[in-house]
Design a protein around this motif. Structure first.
Motif, short mmCIF file in Angstrom:
data_model
loop_
_atom_site.label_atom_id
_atom_site.label_comp_id
_atom_site.label_asym_id
_atom_site.label_seq_id
_atom_site.Cartn_x
_atom_site.Cartn_y
_atom_site.Cartn_z
N TYR A 39 -3.24 -105.60 6.44
CA TYR A 39 -4.14 -106.59 5.84
C TYR A 39 -3.83 -108.00 6.33
CZ TYR A 39 -6.60 -103.50 2.59
OH TYR A 39 -7.42 -102.55 2.05
N LYS A 43 -6.45 -110.20 8.55
CA LYS A 43 -6.91 -111.50 8.04
C LYS A 43 -6.59 -112.63 9.01
CE LYS A 43 -7.32 -114.22 3.89
NZ LYS A 43 -7.14 -114.27 2.46
N VAL A 48 -10.70 -112.75 7.03
CA VAL A 48 -10.95 -112.05 5.76
C VAL A 48 -10.17 -110.74 5.77
CG1 VAL A 48 -13.26 -113.00 5.35
CG2 VAL A 48 -13.01 -110.92 6.69
N THR A 49 -9.99 -110.16 4.58
CA THR A 49 -9.32 -108.87 4.52
C THR A 49 -10.26 -107.78 5.05
OG1 THR A 49 -10.12 -108.34 2.30
CG2 THR A 49 -8.03 -109.58 2.46
N GLY A 51 -11.35 -105.14 3.56
CA GLY A 51 -12.35 -104.83 2.54
C GLY A 51 -13.46 -105.86 2.47
N GLU A 52 -13.10 -107.14 2.56
CA GLU A 52 -14.10 -108.20 2.56
C GLU A 52 -14.97 -108.10 3.81
OE1 GLU A 52 -11.36 -111.46 2.37
OE2 GLU A 52 -11.57 -111.67 0.21
N PHE A 53 -14.35 -107.77 4.94
CA PHE A 53 -15.08 -107.62 6.20
C PHE A 53 -16.14 -106.52 6.05
CE2 PHE A 53 -15.76 -105.90 10.43
CZ PHE A 53 -15.94 -107.05 11.19
N ARG A 54 -15.73 -105.36 5.51
CA ARG A 54 -16.67 -104.25 5.34
C ARG A 54 -17.80 -104.65 4.40
NH1 ARG A 54 -14.44 -98.40 4.29
NH2 ARG A 54 -14.83 -98.15 6.51
N LYS A 55 -17.46 -105.30 3.30
CA LYS A 55 -18.47 -105.71 2.32
C LYS A 55 -19.48 -106.65 2.95
CE LYS A 55 -19.02 -107.95 -2.12
NZ LYS A 55 -18.47 -108.88 -3.07
N ARG A 56 -19.02 -107.63 3.71
CA ARG A 56 -19.94 -108.58 4.36
C ARG A 56 -20.83 -107.89 5.36
NH1 ARG A 56 -16.32 -114.04 5.40
NH2 ARG A 56 -15.93 -114.48 3.20
N GLU A 59 -23.50 -106.02 3.52
CA GLU A 59 -24.49 -106.96 2.98
C GLU A 59 -25.41 -107.46 4.08
OE1 GLU A 59 -22.04 -109.90 1.07
OE2 GLU A 59 -21.78 -108.67 -0.73
#
Length: 68
Positions: A39, A43, A48-49, A51-56, A59
């Motif tokens: 992680y 980052k 970004v982490t 998980g944040e990368f995947r979420k973005r 989206e």
């Protein structure tokens, strides 16, 4: 060492974008044994982490699909 780290993180990025693998599966697949190190390195490179990368990315994909 830095070049190897970049290659592993970029491979992880690709897997995050193209698969439904869990972060732990991706982490082990690209050669990390420590979640903390994975992680932190991700980052450092992407800001970004994982998980944040995947979420973005999801989206962005959803947004692009709704525009079509």
């Amino acid at each position: 060492q830095h070049i190897i780290q970049e290659i592993r993180i970029n491979l992880a990025q690709s897997l995050i974008q193209s698969s439904n693998m869990t972060m732990d599966e991706i982490m082990f697949k690209v050669g990390y044994e420590s979640r903390t190190t994975f992680y932190r390195n991700f980052k450092e490179i992407h800001g970004v982490t994982p998980g944040e990368f995947r979420k973005r990315r999801r989206e962005e994909t959803t947004k692009n699909l709704t525009r079509s």
